[in-house]
Design an enzyme around this catalytic site. Structure first.
Site, PDB file in Angstrom:
ATOM      1  N   GLY A 124     -31.330  21.596  -8.376  1.00  0.00           N
ATOM      2  CA  GLY A 124     -32.719  21.541  -8.782  1.00  0.00           C
ATOM      3  C   GLY A 124     -33.385  22.883  -9.003  1.00  0.00           C
ATOM      4  CB  SER A 150     -29.123  31.106  -4.256  1.00  0.00           C
ATOM      5  OG  SER A 150     -28.940  29.715  -4.435  1.00  0.00           O
ATOM      6  CB  THR A 163     -27.038  23.151  -9.085  1.00  0.00           C
ATOM      7  OG1 THR A 163     -27.451  24.371  -9.693  1.00  0.00           O
ATOM      8  CG2 THR A 163     -26.566  23.427  -7.675  1.00  0.00           C
TER       9      THR A 163
END
Length: 576
Positions: free
Chosen positions: A462, A442, A371
């Site tokens: 993370g 998410s 990410t």
């Protein structure tokens, strides 16, 4: 040339540019700041600001360039969250560009014959991919918030995809770990094995198909990706690998405009991510649990104990309640209420760890590269905090032939088998079960902090650790640290299950580790790992900006844990 680029790779984040637009009575920032994970993305944003664009135009340039230079982390085949502040109106907007579940992707499609989760199908190839949202977000930013045409803001990314950029070590290591999966697919082999062998550090990585896809997006906007030639190739590429996408569901994708989640912590207004992110709820719970404590006056052991106990309680609620608010009723008001936090706080023993309800027996895999996050502030005070992703390293590993688009594997973020941990060791139940068009839960947590003297922007990749890294960053800013010091803070994490405090190397002193264990905490110290487990390295890639309005200063911080474009570049503003 390679030496030149290697030197640039250790430079990225802070760019100060004087920009017009503030009313005389308003106090503008002393310039503009961009913090991102790669110097080319930061340079792209700077280029667009210099052309007269605002923070939202710059965000398009940064986001799309990251999609080119960080395929390990994000891309047009993924999605993201964009937290926006419009300085002219004073409005805060949360742009939800999370991927959505394809119509055919029912829970049953992800189970083996004996009813267990099919981990390969959930994380690799056609069935792992949700309908991408990032291209729609870039179009929305340009048409609703930007000053420049989309074609101009996408120009740096198109150029970088066409001309190439130097491959850095993180891409090579990530490819090595995913090589067997990525080389299953003809479209992926055509991009990553164009010379007949995997990319090596220092090679120039050119992606002509991705450049052509970006050009279609630039020329036709939404229809350039979600309809027509690109869409047809995406559907054909997925379905050739056994998936069941349709042209209609691509064309039906839409970004969602949501109200950010807001709460107070000490003297700060915190503006952060609402569902389908679990991050804002968890941050509100943790910080409101901690509100009465004077953490800065405590010894290390007691401070970490209280923070971990707050983490434990928030992650327990994360397991059961959050989901896509368009499909399930998420009790946001209850979960973020100060009285609810007080009730959770009352169960914390000051000297003993609270055992988690049960142990999953699963370690928490790391995500530090899958990410990416960037932060932007322009000279008018417009703000962007954006976190975008393809989920795991190189997403699903599948590139639809002829598009250059590496597809995500976000379907694993659903509770595909309720009560079974996903790739990050976190569980979910019916609130996060897949349904056609539903957005998976998410942890991405782009965040603003505003006090009467300061404004801060922060976020990080993370996986399940995003929330706790942003939390520690908030506590750092609250304790008076600067942007770079916050980006460099040592990290520790607890997520209810497994019942363990996970730490970066040397994040906690040996005395604190021993004392926490005596209190009943299990603590993983990377140096103690005998098998060189993945948890031995550091986490995340925090990107921060801090505007001290009282002092008239502006600074940015980029995580020192990675060397692919980090550092500081300062161009002084003409404003004095």
């Amino acid at each position: 040339m390679r030496i030149f680029f290697s030197r640039l790779l250790i430079c990225t984040v802070l760019l100060f540019l004087p920009l017009p637009g503030f009313a005389a009575e308003q106090q503008p920032p002393p310039g503009a700041a961009i913090a991102s994970a790669h110097y080319l993305a930061t340079a792209a944003g700077h280029e667009i600001l210099a052309r007269g664009g605002n923070a939202f135009d710059a965000a398009i340039a940064v986001s799309s360039t990251l999609a080119v230079v960080e395929p390990i982390s994000s891309g047009l085949g993924g999605g993201g969250f964009f937290l926006l502040h419009d300085a002219q109106t004073g409005n805060d907007i949360f742009l939800d560009a999370r991927e959505t579940s394809p119509i055919a992707a029912t829970k049953e499609k992800y189970l083996t014959a004996d009813g267990e989760l099919d981990r390969d199908r959930a994380t690799n190839g056609a069935w792992a991919a949700g309908i991408p949202g990032l291209p729609a977000a870039l179009v929305h930013l340009a048409t609703q918030h930007g000053r420049l045409p989309l074609s101009e803001s996408l120009a740096p990314a198109i150029r970088t995809a066409r001309d190439g950029f130097p491959v850095y070590e993180r891409l090579v290591k990530g490819y090595s770990s995913r090589q067997a999966v990525m080389e299953r697919y003809p479209g992926t082999r055509a991009v990553f094995l164009s010379s007949g062998k995997p990319l090596q550090t220092g090679d120039i990585f050119r992606q002509p198909d991705l450049a052509a896809t970006l050009e279609q997006l630039a020329a036709k906007g939404f229809d350039g990706f979600y309809k027509g030639d690109v869409a047809n190739k995406l559907v054909a590429g997925v379905n050739a690998q056994g998936g069941q996408w349709t042209a209609a569901e691509l064309a039906a994708y839409r970004v969602k405009i949501r109200s950010p989640l807001r709460f107070r912590y000490h003297n700060w207004d915190i503006v952060t991510a609402p569902p389908p992110s679990s991050g804002g709820i968890a941050l509100a719970q943790i910080l409101q649990i901690l509100e009465p404590y004077k953490l800065q006056d405590m010894d290390e052991t007691r401070r970490v104990h209280l923070i971990v106990e707050a983490m434990r309680r928030a992650y327990r609620d994360r397991t059961f309640y959050p989901g896509d608010p368009d499909f399930v009723k998420v009790p946001v008001k209850l979960l973020t209420a100060p009285d609810y936090a007080a009730g959770l706080r009352s169960g914390i023993h000051p000297e003993k760890a609270t055992p988690s309800t049960a142990l999953s027996g699963q370690p928490t895999p790391l995500e530090d590269e899958e990410t990416t996050h960037f932060s932007v502030m322009d000279g008018e005070g417009n703000l962007v905090a954006a976190t975008q992703t393809v989920n795991l390293l190189y997403g699903s590993g599948l590139i639809a032939p002829g598009t250059g688009v590496l597809l995500n594997n976000e379907m694993d973020d659903f509770a595909l088998r309720p009560g079974t941990p996903n790739a990050f060791g976190v569980m979910g139940y019916e609130a996060n079960a897949p349904q056609p068009g539903k957005r998976m839960l998410s942890s991405m947590s782009p965040t603003f902090m505003i006090s009467n003297q300061k404004t801060a922007i922060l976020g990080t990749p993370g996986g399940s650790r995003i929330i706790t890294m942003v939390l520690l960053g908030i506590l750092g800013f609250d304790n008076g640290l600067g942007a770079q010091d916050v980006a460099a803070l040592p990290r520790y994490h607890h997520q209810w299950l497994p019942d363990v405090i996970d730490t970066e190397p040397e994040a906690l002193s040996q005395d604190a580790v021993m004392a926490l264990r005596k209190m009943g905490h299990a603590v993983t110290v990377p140096a103690e790992n005998k098998d060189g487990a993945a948890s031995s390295h550091s986490w995340g890639n925090l990107q921060t900006i801090l505007w001290n309005r009282a002092a008239g200063t502006l600074e940015a911080g980029s995580d020192p844990r990675h060397d692919a474009g980090k550092g500081t570049v300062i161009l002084k503003s003409d404003k004095q």
